[in-house]
Design a protein around this motif. Structure first.
Motif, mmCIF file in Angstrom:
data_model
loop_
_atom_site.group_PDB
_atom_site.id
_atom_site.type_symbol
_atom_site.label_atom_id
_atom_site.label_comp_id
_atom_site.label_asym_id
_atom_site.label_seq_id
_atom_site.Cartn_x
_atom_site.Cartn_y
_atom_site.Cartn_z
ATOM 1 N N GLY A 83 0.826 -1.200 0.000
ATOM 2 C CA GLY A 83 0.000 0.000 0.000
ATOM 3 C C GLY A 83 0.859 1.248 0.000
ATOM 4 N N ASP A 84 0.593 2.136 0.952
ATOM 5 C CA ASP A 84 1.375 3.357 1.119
ATOM 6 C C ASP A 84 2.279 3.191 2.339
ATOM 7 N N PRO A 85 3.561 3.591 2.200
ATOM 8 C CA PRO A 85 4.507 3.351 3.311
ATOM 9 C C PRO A 85 4.222 4.161 4.577
ATOM 10 N N THR A 86 3.387 5.193 4.463
ATOM 11 C CA THR A 86 3.169 6.033 5.650
ATOM 12 C C THR A 86 2.038 5.520 6.533
ATOM 13 N N LEU A 87 1.415 4.406 6.143
ATOM 14 C CA LEU A 87 0.314 3.874 6.949
ATOM 15 C C LEU A 87 0.677 2.506 7.511
ATOM 16 N N TYR A 88 0.775 2.392 8.825
ATOM 17 C CA TYR A 88 1.009 1.124 9.511
ATOM 18 C C TYR A 88 2.200 0.363 8.917
ATOM 19 N N SER A 112 -2.937 3.133 -1.273
ATOM 20 C CA SER A 112 -3.289 2.422 -0.048
ATOM 21 C C SER A 112 -4.440 1.451 -0.303
ATOM 22 N N SER A 113 -4.479 0.395 0.508
ATOM 23 C CA SER A 113 -5.572 -0.576 0.377
ATOM 24 C C SER A 113 -6.923 0.065 0.695
ATOM 25 N N ALA A 114 -6.923 1.168 1.441
ATOM 26 C CA ALA A 114 -8.202 1.847 1.713
ATOM 27 C C ALA A 114 -8.786 2.370 0.396
ATOM 28 N N ALA A 116 -7.875 1.350 -2.683
ATOM 29 C CA ALA A 116 -8.105 0.232 -3.601
ATOM 30 C C ALA A 116 -9.400 -0.510 -3.255
ATOM 31 N N SER A 117 -9.727 -0.568 -1.974
ATOM 32 C CA SER A 117 -10.952 -1.272 -1.557
ATOM 33 C C SER A 117 -12.186 -0.494 -1.989
ATOM 34 N N ALA A 118 -12.149 0.819 -1.801
ATOM 35 C CA ALA A 118 -13.275 1.647 -2.242
ATOM 36 C C ALA A 118 -13.439 1.535 -3.754
ATOM 37 N N ALA A 223 -7.844 -7.838 4.850
ATOM 38 C CA ALA A 223 -9.132 -7.268 4.475
ATOM 39 C C ALA A 223 -9.318 -5.878 5.068
ATOM 40 N N MET A 224 -9.970 -5.035 4.298
ATOM 41 C CA MET A 224 -10.297 -3.669 4.703
ATOM 42 C C MET A 224 -11.769 -3.620 5.088
ATOM 43 N N ILE A 225 -12.044 -2.946 6.205
ATOM 44 C CA ILE A 225 -13.434 -2.756 6.630
ATOM 45 C C ILE A 225 -13.781 -1.289 6.374
HETATM 46 N N1 SAH Z 1 0.410 0.368 4.259
HETATM 47 C C1 SAH Z 1 -0.735 -0.478 3.950
HETATM 48 C C2 SAH Z 1 -1.393 -1.002 5.207
HETATM 49 C C3 SAH Z 1 -0.563 -2.026 5.940
HETATM 50 S S1 SAH Z 1 -1.363 -2.662 7.373
HETATM 51 C C4 SAH Z 1 -1.729 0.307 3.069
HETATM 52 O O1 SAH Z 1 -1.548 1.521 2.853
HETATM 53 O O2 SAH Z 1 -2.666 -0.308 2.587
HETATM 54 C C5 SAH Z 1 -2.055 -4.149 6.739
HETATM 55 C C6 SAH Z 1 -3.569 -4.001 6.621
HETATM 56 O O3 SAH Z 1 -3.872 -3.314 5.419
HETATM 57 C C7 SAH Z 1 -4.335 -5.307 6.523
HETATM 58 O O4 SAH Z 1 -4.654 -5.804 7.806
HETATM 59 C C8 SAH Z 1 -5.587 -4.904 5.801
HETATM 60 O O5 SAH Z 1 -6.492 -4.258 6.681
HETATM 61 C C9 SAH Z 1 -5.043 -3.840 4.864
HETATM 62 N N2 SAH Z 1 -4.719 -4.361 3.526
HETATM 63 C C10 SAH Z 1 -3.497 -4.445 2.950
HETATM 64 N N3 SAH Z 1 -3.596 -4.877 1.672
HETATM 65 C C11 SAH Z 1 -4.918 -5.075 1.442
HETATM 66 C C12 SAH Z 1 -5.679 -5.471 0.289
HETATM 67 N N4 SAH Z 1 -5.101 -5.763 -0.855
HETATM 68 N N5 SAH Z 1 -7.035 -5.528 0.427
HETATM 69 C C13 SAH Z 1 -7.643 -5.214 1.571
HETATM 70 N N6 SAH Z 1 -6.969 -4.814 2.674
HETATM 71 C C14 SAH Z 1 -5.634 -4.748 2.611
#
Ligand code: SAH
Length: 264
Positions: A83-88, A112-114, A116-118, A223-225
Motif C-alpha cells: 500500500g502506502d509506506p506512511t500507513l502502519y 493504499s488498500s483503503a 483500492a478497496s473503495a 481485508a479492509m473494513i
Molecule cells: N500500508 C498499507 C497497510 C498495511 S497494514 C496500506 O496503505 O494499505 C495491513 C492491513 O492493510 C491489513 O490488515 C488490511 O487491513 C489492509 N490491507 C493491505 N492490503 C490489502 C488489500 N489488498 N485488500 C484489503 N486490505 C488490505
C-alpha cells in the motif's frame, strides 16, 4: 554511499505501483520486500542482477542492518512496502537508524488498500452533504490506541471509517459502532485482497451480519473494513451533486452560469 527508498508497492496488483516506484525497483541494486503481498511487483520489475530478499522472518534491527549494509554497496536500495509506506508500515522506526548511519532516505507514496478497496466496490469515500471526512484507523490490537482514538470515539462523527488490521475483530468493531450510535442495519463493506487478480472478494452486509458473512466466505486476513453513510450511493435515486461539476458554480477553471429561476 547509496540512498534507501521506501516505496509503496500498492495494494496487490503489481500494476498499481507508481511509475516512479517502478523505475526505482527497476534500477535498484538491492530490494528488501515485505512478505508475499509485494513479492510479485518485485519479481516483475526488478533487474535480474538485483539482490532480492524477503523480510518476512526479520526483526526490525535485522531489517535496518540489511538496508544499511546494502546502502554501502549500491547506489539505490529499495524497501518495498504494501500500500502506502506512511500507513502502519513502521516507517519511522526504520528511518531513524538510517538517519543515525548518515544514509539518505526517500519515500515514494503508494496506493493504499483503503483507496483500492473503495475502488473495487465502486464506492466514494466522500459524498456531498453526506460525509466529507475519512478516518483511517484500526481496532486496538497488541498496539494500544492513544487516548481519544478508541473506535467508539472516532465513530461519533458518523463520517467514513476505513478500518485496517481488524478483520478478526468484527465483533468488537460492531460493539464500538453501536456504542457510537450506529444502527445494526448500517451498511458495512469488507474487501479482501483488494486489486489482487482473481483473489479479490467484496462482501457487503450490515453491522449485524457482516461477521457471519466473512466467516462463511473464510475471510479472516488481508481485508479492509469500510463503514460509511455513503456506502451504496451508486444505487440512490436522490443524490446531492458535487459543486465541482454544478454549472452554476464558479471556480478557478470555469465561470458558472447564473441559473434562471423557473417561472410559473
Ligand atoms: N500500508 C498499507 C497497510 C498495511 S497494514 C496500506 O496503505 O494499505 C495491513 C492491513 O492493510 C491489513 O490488515 C488490511 O487491513 C489492509 N490491507 C493491505 N492490503 C490489502 C488489500 N489488498 N485488500 C484489503 N486490505 C488490505
Amino acid at each position: 554511499m547509496g540512498k534507501v527508498w521506501f516505496v509503496g508497492a500498492g495494494p496487490g496488483d503489481p500494476d498499481l505501483i507508481t511509475v516512479k516506484g517502478r523505475d526505482l525497483v527497476a534500477g535498484a541494486g538491492a530490494i528488501l520486500y515485505a512478505g508475499s503481498l509485494v513479492a510479485e511487483a518485485t519479481t516483475r520489475w526488478a533487474d535480474p542482477a538485483c539482490e532480492i530478499c524477503d523480510s518476512k522472518s526479520m526483526a526490525l534491527e535485522e531489517i535496518t542492518a540489511w538496508l544499511i549494509d546494502r546502502a554501502t554497496r549500491h547506489e539505490t536500495v529499495v524497501r518495498l512496502q504494501t500500500g502506502d509506506p506512511t500507513l502502519y508500515g513502521a516507517l519511522i522506526e526504520m528511518v531513524q537508524p538510517l538517519d543515525a548511519a548518515g544514509i539518505p532516505v526517500g519515500v515514494i507514496p503508494g496506493v493504499s488498500s483503503a483507496m483500492a478497496s473503495a475502488a473495487a466496490a465502486v464506492e466514494s469515500l466522500t459524498l456531498p452533504e453526506v460525509t466529507q471526512t475519512v478516518i483511517l484507523t484500526r481496532m486496538e490490537g497488541r498496539t494500544p490506541m492513544p487516548d481519544g482514538e478508541a473506535l467508539r470515539d472516532l465513530a461519533q462523527h458518523h463520517s467514513t471509517l476505513c478500518i485496517f488490521l481488524s478483520i478478526t475483530l468484527l465483533g468488537e468493531v460492531r460493539k464500538e459502532l453501536l456504542a457510537a450510535g450506529w444502527r445494526d442495519d448500517s451498511p458495512i463493506l469488507v474487501v479482501h485482497k483488494a486489486s489482487w487478480p482473481n483473489e479479490e472478494k467484496i462482501i457487503r452486509g450490515t453491522l449485524a451480519d457482516i461477521r457471519d458473512q466473512c466467516r462463511e466466505q473464510k475471510v479472516n486476513s488481508q481485508a479492509m473494513i469500510i463503514v460509511s453513510p455513503a456506502l451504496g450511493a451508486r444505487n440512490w435515486q436522490e443524490l446531492k451533486k458535487s459543486k465541482l461539476y454544478d454549472e452554476a458554480f464558479t471556480h478557478r477553471y470555469r465561470r458558472g452560469i447564473k441559473k434562471e429561476l423557473p417561472s410559473e
